[in-house]
Motif scaffolding. Sequence first.
Motif, PDB file in Angstrom:
ATOM      1  N   TYR A 352     -25.998  70.152  40.725  1.00 23.41           N
ATOM      2  CA  TYR A 352     -25.152  69.817  41.870  1.00 23.41           C
ATOM      3  C   TYR A 352     -23.775  69.431  41.349  1.00 23.41           C
ATOM      4  N   CYS A 353     -22.749  70.061  41.865  1.00 22.37           N
ATOM      5  CA  CYS A 353     -21.402  69.682  41.458  1.00 22.37           C
ATOM      6  C   CYS A 353     -20.670  69.064  42.630  1.00 22.37           C
ATOM      7  N   LEU A 354     -19.925  68.009  42.358  1.00 18.23           N
ATOM      8  CA  LEU A 354     -19.216  67.316  43.423  1.00 18.23           C
ATOM      9  C   LEU A 354     -17.799  67.838  43.601  1.00 18.23           C
ATOM     10  N   ASN A 355     -17.292  68.530  42.601  1.00 16.07           N
ATOM     11  CA  ASN A 355     -15.950  69.088  42.698  1.00 16.07           C
ATOM     12  C   ASN A 355     -16.064  70.551  43.125  1.00 16.07           C
ATOM     13  N   PRO A 356     -15.523  70.923  44.287  1.00 13.91           N
ATOM     14  CA  PRO A 356     -15.734  72.292  44.779  1.00 13.91           C
ATOM     15  C   PRO A 356     -15.172  73.369  43.873  1.00 13.91           C
ATOM     16  N   LYS A 357     -14.226  73.031  43.013  1.00 13.95           N
ATOM     17  CA  LYS A 357     -13.686  74.035  42.090  1.00 13.95           C
ATOM     18  C   LYS A 357     -14.720  74.456  41.057  1.00 13.95           C
ATOM     19  N   SER A 382     -27.605  72.377  46.708  1.00 14.44           N
ATOM     20  CA  SER A 382     -26.827  72.413  47.943  1.00 14.44           C
ATOM     21  C   SER A 382     -25.561  71.559  47.832  1.00 14.44           C
ATOM     22  N   GLY A 383     -24.637  71.806  48.758  1.00 15.74           N
ATOM     23  CA  GLY A 383     -23.428  71.000  48.815  1.00 15.74           C
ATOM     24  C   GLY A 383     -23.785  69.521  48.875  1.00 15.74           C
ATOM     25  N   TRP A 384     -23.158  68.728  48.021  1.00 14.49           N
ATOM     26  CA  TRP A 384     -23.586  67.354  47.788  1.00 14.49           C
ATOM     27  C   TRP A 384     -22.472  66.376  48.144  1.00 14.49           C
ATOM     28  N   GLY A 392     -17.791  72.913  52.794  1.00 13.45           N
ATOM     29  CA  GLY A 392     -18.505  72.817  51.528  1.00 13.45           C
ATOM     30  C   GLY A 392     -19.740  73.695  51.489  1.00 13.45           C
ATOM     31  N   MET A 393     -20.485  73.733  52.602  1.00 12.93           N
ATOM     32  CA  MET A 393     -21.683  74.564  52.656  1.00 12.93           C
ATOM     33  C   MET A 393     -21.331  76.049  52.607  1.00 12.93           C
ATOM     34  N   ARG A 394     -20.295  76.447  53.324  1.00 10.01           N
ATOM     35  CA  ARG A 394     -19.910  77.859  53.314  1.00 10.01           C
ATOM     36  C   ARG A 394     -19.434  78.276  51.925  1.00 10.01           C
ATOM     37  N   ARG A 395     -18.649  77.444  51.268  1.00 11.17           N
ATOM     38  CA  ARG A 395     -18.183  77.767  49.917  1.00 11.17           C
ATOM     39  C   ARG A 395     -19.349  77.811  48.937  1.00 11.17           C
ATOM     40  N   HIS A 396     -20.282  76.881  49.103  1.00  7.36           N
ATOM     41  CA  HIS A 396     -21.470  76.878  48.245  1.00  7.36           C
ATOM     42  C   HIS A 396     -22.290  78.148  48.443  1.00  7.36           C
ATOM     43  N   LEU A 397     -22.523  78.526  49.698  1.00  8.51           N
ATOM     44  CA  LEU A 397     -23.313  79.728  49.979  1.00  8.51           C
ATOM     45  C   LEU A 397     -22.638  80.980  49.430  1.00  8.51           C
ATOM     46  N   THR A 398     -21.310  81.013  49.467  1.00  8.38           N
ATOM     47  CA  THR A 398     -20.591  82.162  48.932  1.00  8.38           C
ATOM     48  C   THR A 398     -20.733  82.236  47.419  1.00  8.38           C
ATOM     49  N   ALA A 399     -20.530  81.114  46.740  1.00  8.32           N
ATOM     50  CA  ALA A 399     -20.674  81.110  45.283  1.00  8.32           C
ATOM     51  C   ALA A 399     -22.092  81.478  44.878  1.00  8.32           C
ATOM     52  N   LEU A 400     -23.071  80.933  45.606  1.00  3.26           N
ATOM     53  CA  LEU A 400     -24.463  81.214  45.302  1.00  3.26           C
ATOM     54  C   LEU A 400     -24.776  82.695  45.506  1.00  3.26           C
ATOM     55  N   MET A 412     -31.649  72.961  51.808  1.00  2.74           N
ATOM     56  CA  MET A 412     -30.933  71.731  52.095  1.00  2.74           C
ATOM     57  C   MET A 412     -31.766  70.494  51.781  1.00  2.74           C
ATOM     58  N   LEU A 413     -31.062  69.381  51.590  1.00  5.70           N
ATOM     59  CA  LEU A 413     -31.667  68.066  51.455  1.00  5.70           C
ATOM     60  C   LEU A 413     -30.787  67.080  52.203  1.00  5.70           C
ATOM     61  N   THR A 414     -31.271  65.850  52.416  1.00  4.78           N
ATOM     62  CA  THR A 414     -30.426  64.909  53.147  1.00  4.78           C
ATOM     63  C   THR A 414     -29.536  64.092  52.218  1.00  4.78           C
ATOM     64  N   ASP A 415     -30.027  63.717  51.019  1.00  2.85           N
ATOM     65  CA  ASP A 415     -29.277  62.845  50.112  1.00  2.85           C
ATOM     66  C   ASP A 415     -28.781  61.615  50.864  1.00  2.85           C
ATOM     67  N   SER A 416     -29.617  61.063  51.723  1.00  5.38           N
ATOM     68  CA  SER A 416     -29.158  60.060  52.682  1.00  5.38           C
ATOM     69  C   SER A 416     -30.032  58.819  52.662  1.00  5.38           C
ATOM     70  N   ARG A 417     -29.437  57.703  53.077  1.00  7.40           N
ATOM     71  CA  ARG A 417     -30.171  56.450  53.264  1.00  7.40           C
ATOM     72  C   ARG A 417     -30.629  56.267  54.706  1.00  7.40           C
ATOM     73  N   SER A 418     -30.343  57.220  55.547  1.00  7.87           N
ATOM     74  CA  SER A 418     -30.610  57.077  56.979  1.00  7.87           C
ATOM     75  C   SER A 418     -31.879  57.802  57.401  1.00  7.87           C
TER      76      SER A 418
END
Length: 471
Positions: A352-357, A382-384, A392-400, A412-418
């Motif tokens: 998972y990368c946090l920098n979209p570049k 997935s976009g994190w 972010g999701m569209r750019r991730h899907l394109t790179a993938l 997908m995942l939630t990566d969430s506390r909620s």
Amino acid sequence: MSFINKDFMLGSESARQLYHEHAEAMPIIDYHCHLVPQQIAENIQFRDITQLWIVDGHSGDHYKWRALRANGISEEYITGSRHGGWATFEKWAETMPYLMRNPLYHWSHLELSRVFGIDKLLSPATARDIYEECNAKLATEEFRGQALIKKFNVKVLCTTDDPADDLRWHKQIAERPFGVKVLPAWRPDKAMAIENPAAYKAYIGQLGQAAEMEIRTYTDLIDALAKRHKSFESLGCRLSDHGMETFYALDYTQSEIDAIFKAVLDGKTPDYVQLDKFRSAFLHDMAVMDAEAGWTQQFHIGAIRNNNTKMFRSIGPDTGYDAIHDLPSTQAGHRFFDRLTLEGKLAKTILYCLNPKDNEVFMAMAYTYNDGTVPGKMQLGSGWWFLDQEDGMRRHLTALSVLGLLSRFVGMLTDSRSFISYPRHEYFRRILCDVIGDDIEKGKLPASEMDTIGKMVEDISFNNADRYFGF
């Protein structure tokens, strides 16, 4: 028609067909989240929508906290003396009209609609009615923690757990199942954090207690972690996770690592080279441990944390003051994975990368080490965090897609506390179907293969994760 309607985010007939016929009804595997196991085990009943949605003591939704601050809302309503209840909710409602084009605008209204059946737009004019309606529902059995999870057809969720955790709450959940498999996931970051010797020594004491052994040497550390690794595995754990600024892969000798570990326990602060050598050794040993157990390893790369010193000193970590880092990761990442490949110890891996570049950089790195043994063995996650939004999701899907196999993506995942972040899976699936549907409409994918494409959508939504993780 309500804003959140059945065709929300679906811009073509092909997208609508893919979503409604293939994605919508698929179950969820949430293989990385930050739900609190105790709250799940005790089947928490939330006091109000503010506790569930925005703040819970000094924890909560830091996405919302950043937005509140940006809108000029005083800290007293977020973590200060007036936080919680109607006071904070009212400030969130005041902020909502200013959030258009921010993902929180979509997520908040999706959650109101899908969780509470409320399709009114949140604003100062509607806030009191929405607050009271949500609170009335949260007071019922149907809106306790476990029921909220089950509401979204979640089959498996993996929390994020430290090796020193005794896993008592996971044991309780296993003894009193409620229809969702809740598994621990291994996050050994604290066992690598030697930069603060006093805190590290205290942590090593906790880890030693959990492993029922004294930790005096680096070998002891790895032995203790191996014992805890097996304890995690006995409760269904099949995933590790590391949160790091970048990869580490310096050359080192075992005697160097032994000396660094001893010096840290003696209270000596390591220099930058010692830090990176220790991190290099530790990550390698953890990766070998995962490979030998047949687990999947995850690497979340690229956060720079606790940047606002004033607020860190005031309210602590994980309060909305982290950001996207810009460190190079490729050279060390390749050295790290190459060594594991040479040793035959490369586990299934998600990056998972946090920098979209870095999307394409990480994709190219991951696919350099696929070996034909497992579909999607090495892949881009997935976009994190800052990137789990539409762009972010569209750019991730394109790179993938352009550098790999979208069809093998574990989704997908939630990566969430909620407890109510599960509509983000719906959000992702709608965007996925819109991206693919747009290609069909433009003739970039064959409309004659709609059945095959529909199966691909089902696989990305659920089936790939089900096969890949083997829960």
